[in-house]
Design a protein around this motif. Structure first.
Motif, PDB file in Angstrom:
ATOM      1  N   SER A   5     -16.580-152.682 -22.016  1.00 34.71           N
ATOM      2  CA  SER A   5     -15.573-151.907 -22.728  1.00 34.71           C
ATOM      3  C   SER A   5     -14.736-151.085 -21.753  1.00 34.71           C
ATOM      4  O   SER A   5     -15.187-150.732 -20.668  1.00 34.71           O
ATOM      5  CB  SER A   5     -16.215-150.996 -23.776  1.00 34.71           C
ATOM      6  OG  SER A   5     -17.151-150.133 -23.180  1.00 34.71           O
ATOM      7  N   VAL A   6     -13.508-150.827 -22.180  1.00 32.09           N
ATOM      8  CA  VAL A   6     -12.584-149.961 -21.441  1.00 32.09           C
ATOM      9  C   VAL A   6     -12.288-148.791 -22.365  1.00 32.09           C
ATOM     10  O   VAL A   6     -11.792-148.978 -23.476  1.00 32.09           O
ATOM     11  CB  VAL A   6     -11.282-150.709 -21.072  1.00 32.09           C
ATOM     12  CG1 VAL A   6     -10.271-149.761 -20.459  1.00 32.09           C
ATOM     13  CG2 VAL A   6     -11.575-151.871 -20.128  1.00 32.09           C
ATOM     14  N   VAL A   7     -12.658-147.595 -21.900  1.00 34.08           N
ATOM     15  CA  VAL A   7     -12.485-146.397 -22.726  1.00 34.08           C
ATOM     16  C   VAL A   7     -11.842-145.277 -21.915  1.00 34.08           C
ATOM     17  O   VAL A   7     -12.061-145.178 -20.711  1.00 34.08           O
ATOM     18  CB  VAL A   7     -13.829-145.909 -23.307  1.00 34.08           C
ATOM     19  CG1 VAL A   7     -14.408-146.915 -24.258  1.00 34.08           C
ATOM     20  CG2 VAL A   7     -14.814-145.593 -22.214  1.00 34.08           C
ATOM     21  N   VAL A  17     -14.715-148.276 -17.176  1.00 31.14           N
ATOM     22  CA  VAL A  17     -15.225-149.592 -17.540  1.00 31.14           C
ATOM     23  C   VAL A  17     -16.719-149.412 -17.757  1.00 31.14           C
ATOM     24  O   VAL A  17     -17.416-148.905 -16.883  1.00 31.14           O
ATOM     25  CB  VAL A  17     -14.970-150.628 -16.422  1.00 31.14           C
ATOM     26  CG1 VAL A  17     -15.612-151.967 -16.780  1.00 31.14           C
ATOM     27  CG2 VAL A  17     -13.480-150.797 -16.164  1.00 31.14           C
ATOM     28  N   LYS A  18     -17.196-149.799 -18.937  1.00 33.54           N
ATOM     29  CA  LYS A  18     -18.616-149.658 -19.269  1.00 33.54           C
ATOM     30  C   LYS A  18     -19.218-151.027 -19.553  1.00 33.54           C
ATOM     31  O   LYS A  18     -18.531-151.922 -20.041  1.00 33.54           O
ATOM     32  CB  LYS A  18     -18.800-148.785 -20.512  1.00 33.54           C
ATOM     33  CG  LYS A  18     -18.450-147.337 -20.317  1.00 33.54           C
ATOM     34  CD  LYS A  18     -18.771-146.578 -21.586  1.00 33.54           C
ATOM     35  CE  LYS A  18     -18.702-145.087 -21.385  1.00 33.54           C
ATOM     36  NZ  LYS A  18     -19.127-144.375 -22.605  1.00 33.54           N
ATOM     37  N   LEU A  50     -15.218-158.339 -24.308  1.00 31.19           N
ATOM     38  CA  LEU A  50     -14.535-157.163 -23.797  1.00 31.19           C
ATOM     39  C   LEU A  50     -13.869-156.446 -24.961  1.00 31.19           C
ATOM     40  O   LEU A  50     -13.127-157.060 -25.728  1.00 31.19           O
ATOM     41  CB  LEU A  50     -13.486-157.554 -22.753  1.00 31.19           C
ATOM     42  CG  LEU A  50     -12.547-156.452 -22.265  1.00 31.19           C
ATOM     43  CD1 LEU A  50     -13.326-155.312 -21.627  1.00 31.19           C
ATOM     44  CD2 LEU A  50     -11.525-157.016 -21.298  1.00 31.19           C
ATOM     45  N   VAL A  51     -14.157-155.158 -25.098  1.00 25.63           N
ATOM     46  CA  VAL A  51     -13.550-154.340 -26.139  1.00 25.63           C
ATOM     47  C   VAL A  51     -12.713-153.273 -25.447  1.00 25.63           C
ATOM     48  O   VAL A  51     -13.214-152.524 -24.616  1.00 25.63           O
ATOM     49  CB  VAL A  51     -14.618-153.676 -27.041  1.00 25.63           C
ATOM     50  CG1 VAL A  51     -13.950-152.854 -28.128  1.00 25.63           C
ATOM     51  CG2 VAL A  51     -15.535-154.717 -27.637  1.00 25.63           C
ATOM     52  N   ILE A  52     -11.424-153.232 -25.788  1.00 22.96           N
ATOM     53  CA  ILE A  52     -10.505-152.283 -25.172  1.00 22.96           C
ATOM     54  C   ILE A  52     -10.116-151.233 -26.209  1.00 22.96           C
ATOM     55  O   ILE A  52      -9.652-151.567 -27.300  1.00 22.96           O
ATOM     56  CB  ILE A  52      -9.249-153.011 -24.645  1.00 22.96           C
ATOM     57  CG1 ILE A  52      -9.657-154.099 -23.654  1.00 22.96           C
ATOM     58  CG2 ILE A  52      -8.278-152.020 -24.018  1.00 22.96           C
ATOM     59  CD1 ILE A  52      -8.546-155.064 -23.292  1.00 22.96           C
TER      60      ILE A  52
END
Length: 65
Positions: A5-7, A17-18, A50-52
């Protein structure tokens, strides 16, 4: 399947980036740099997802590799 994920950070001055929603592995000053890094990591470890997230911590986009 691993999930990346990008948070945004707390004040949206940078992006993390996790992996698997644990401690951040990478920090970037721009969202675009963080997305590029996360895409590369996800592609190397496919199958993966991948969740953005956007600046409001809402899902903006999801990709599968």
């Amino acid at each position: 399947m691993k999930e990346y994920s990008v948070v945004p950070n707390k004040d949206v001055s940078g992006w993390y980036v996790k992996i698997e929603d644990v401690a951040p592995t990478e920090y970037h000053s721009t969202r675009d740099d963080a997305v590029l890094e996360a895409e590369g990591m996800a592609k190397e470890n496919s199958p993966s997802k991948l969740v953005i997230y956007d600046a409001h911590h809402e899902i903006e986009e999801e990709k599968q590799f």
